[in-house]
Design an enzyme around this catalytic site. Structure first.
Site, short mmCIF file in Angstrom:
data_model
loop_
_atom_site.label_atom_id
_atom_site.label_comp_id
_atom_site.label_asym_id
_atom_site.label_seq_id
_atom_site.Cartn_x
_atom_site.Cartn_y
_atom_site.Cartn_z
N SER A 167 0.84 -1.35 0.10
CA SER A 167 -0.04 0.15 0.04
C SER A 167 1.00 1.28 0.05
O SER A 167 1.83 1.43 -0.73
CB SER A 167 -0.90 -0.10 1.12
OG SER A 167 -1.99 0.98 1.09
N GLU A 179 -9.57 -5.56 -3.31
CA GLU A 179 -8.98 -4.62 -2.66
C GLU A 179 -10.07 -3.52 -1.81
O GLU A 179 -9.77 -3.20 -0.71
CB GLU A 179 -7.93 -3.54 -3.41
CG GLU A 179 -6.86 -4.24 -3.88
CD GLU A 179 -5.70 -4.38 -3.47
OE1 GLU A 179 -5.63 -3.90 -2.11
OE2 GLU A 179 -4.62 -4.98 -4.07
N HIS A 236 -7.97 -5.54 0.88
CA HIS A 236 -6.60 -5.00 0.85
C HIS A 236 -6.09 -5.16 2.13
O HIS A 236 -6.48 -5.56 3.25
CB HIS A 236 -6.83 -3.65 0.91
CG HIS A 236 -5.94 -2.53 0.84
ND1 HIS A 236 -4.84 -2.33 -0.26
CD2 HIS A 236 -5.19 -1.69 1.48
CE1 HIS A 236 -4.05 -1.41 0.09
NE2 HIS A 236 -4.01 -0.97 1.12
#
Length: 522
Positions: free
Chosen positions: A191, A312, A406
């Protein structure tokens, strides 16, 4: 390296440190790689730490960078320990052989958290599994939020990224004493950590320091400077101070953090809005990192492993019930996604045609995921065939609605799926076979540059880590991603009736959505 009855001792560039042996692994925590970034060093580039005499204890994690806590909705899924203290520019090392003759490959980990949260002390990032498999693992703390990524007229940009660069230089200089090979450093992040890794890959100062890189759910990018300035100006307005580093440095630290959290509450990957980010600064980031890497000017010959999770967006939408709100808004939410992604009407139409049974939230979420992650990573792989490897994590969480969201892959990569902090996101029953397969792929890549499947080429091979044994799919995302290159832009087409949303209605809907969530990239 020397050892006594309390643990191994290693000499670093600034002094000796004593670690601990834990199940046969030598672990060193809280080693300073730069001076505490406060007092005269606040909002300034990192400086070397003051050398110390004797042997410094490295048995516990060092202080974490100042940060606000996650909202209650997100804290249900994500852990973020806070360790007080000013000496927050520190790192940790896990090694099986703390001796210069070992020359083992090195993985340097940059945590995620939207550049506002996270730390190296998150238990999911425990590096013992890598060390047991012959990899020296290093995890790093760096400045966050306004301290690390505020944009001021009286201070250099990107101090948090400069912290990471200082840590990389420390690793290159010091890691041989811990058993690592300074010529085999793999920079790895997830990320915001992956975005940071991409920026460092493109930085002129890192050439020759990075052998390989792993980008998990984050593409190389630079944020719009005005977007970052808006965050600083909104904070300044609430605090009733000038938008300068000098004025911010005079504010109580807790008040600064609470103000940052309040101002950033309405930002998210789905909804956009002002946020902290890495900016082009003419120095560490001389131009957009993505463009530099696409052009081949930066990091030539560096092997890349990169990818995403299948769903995600679920971590951005599930906490706080935003998933259901987006579904209820229907066409208004789709129009908002078009505006967020600068997409023409052909794009949501194409997603509807490809996924006729999908709800609005899934269409919106996958559009935003593709726009932010899959399209740029595909393009990057296309410019580096033969040395790029792409994966998709598709195993669904055991918790309701999260699916393959995610950050879910992190416990699999680190081999820490059994720790409670991993189960907060994965639930019970994460398959050991999948954990072993994914962790082994990362170890192989760090060690050899090949994770165990074919490199990217015109067939677009993507390794799928999901239910059952991993397998390779070819061109599995091509139909969706082609919509972004063939569809007209929003300015080139008239709105269709099924996606029409009057401007005032759309603006009001986006405001309602933003008020209902504190979502951020992890």
């Amino acid at each position: 390296m020397t050892a006594d009855r309390t643990g191994p001792v290693v000499r670093t560039p600034h002094g000796s440190v004593r670690g601990r042996y834990e199940q046969g692994i030598a672990v060193f925590r809280g080693i300073p790689y730069a001076a505490p970034p406060f007092g005269p060093l606040r909002f300034r580039p990192p400086r070397p730490p003051t050398p110390w005499d004797g042997v410094r204890d490295a048995g516990a994690f060092g202080p974490t960078a100042p940060k606000p806590p996650y909202s209650e909705a997100f804290a249900h899924y994500l852990s973020d320990p806070e360790i007080p203290g000013d000496a927050c520019l520190n790192l940790n090392v896990w090694t099986p052989e703390p001796t210069p003759v070992a020359r083992l490959p090195v993985l340097m980990w940059l945590h995620g958290g939207a550049l506002t949260r996270g730390s190296s002390a998150v238990p999911v990032y425990e590096g013992s599994a890598f060390a047991r498999d012959g990899v020296v693992c290093v995890s790093v703390n760096y400045r966050l939020g306004v301290e690390g990524y505020g944009l001021f007229p009286d201070a250099p940009p990107n101090p948090g990224l400069r912290d990471q660069l200082a840590a990389l230089r420390w690793v290159h200089q010091a890691i041989d004493a811990f058993g690592g090979d300074p010529d085999r450093i793999t920079l790895c992040g997830q990320s915001a950590g992956a975005i940071s890794a991409g920026a460092l890959l493109a930085a002129p100062q890192t050439q020759g320091l990075i052998r390989r890189a792993v980008l998990q759910s984050g593409p190389p990018e630079a944020s719009d400077r005005d977007k970052v300035r808006r965050m600083v100006r909104r904070m300044a307005a609430r605090l009733k101070i000038p938008a300068t580093a000098e004025a911010f440095a005079a504010v109580d630290r807790r008040l600064l953090l609470s103000t940052q959290a309040e101002v950033g509450r309405l930002s998210s990957p789905v909804l956009g809005g002002p946020a902290f980010g890495i900016v082009v600064d003419g120095d560490v980031v001389p131009r957009d990192p993505f463009t530099a890497l696409l052009d081949g000017d930066a990091a030539p010959g560096v092997e890349l492993l990169m990818g995403w999770t299948r769903d995600e967006y679920r971590l951005w939408l599930v906490p706080g019930g935003l998933l259901e709100r987006v579904d209820r808004l229907g066409p208004v939410a789709l129009a908002g996604a078009m505006a967020r992604c600068h997409a023409g009407y052909e794009v949501p139409r194409g997603y509807r045609a490809l996924h006729p049974d999908a709800g609005t939230a899934e269409i919106v979420g996958q559009m935003v995921t593709d726009h932010l992650l899959r399209v740029p990573l595909h393009r990057l792989a296309d410019t580096r065939p033969g040395t790029s490897y792409v994966y998709e994590f598709a195993w669904p969480s055991g918790l309701p609605k999260l699916a393959a969201c995610h950050a879910l892959e992190l416990g699999f990569v680190f081999g820490t799926g059994d720790v409670p902090e991993s189960k907060k996101l994965a639930g019970e029953g994460a398959p050991q076979e999948l954990r072993d397969a994914m962790h082994t792929a990362w170890v192989r890549f760090v060690t050899t540059g090949e994770p165990g499947w074919e490199a990217w080429d015109a067939a677009h091979p993507i390794r799928i880590f999901g239910d059952g044994p991993p397998y390779t799919a070819y061109g599995g995302r091509d139909a969706e991603l082609a919509l972004w290159s063939t569809g007209p832009t929003a300015s080139e087409t008239a709105p269709a009736a099924d996606f029409r949303a009057p401007g005032a209605e759309l603006a009001a809907a986006v405001r309602r959505l933003r008020r209902s969530t504190g979502a951020r990239r992890r």
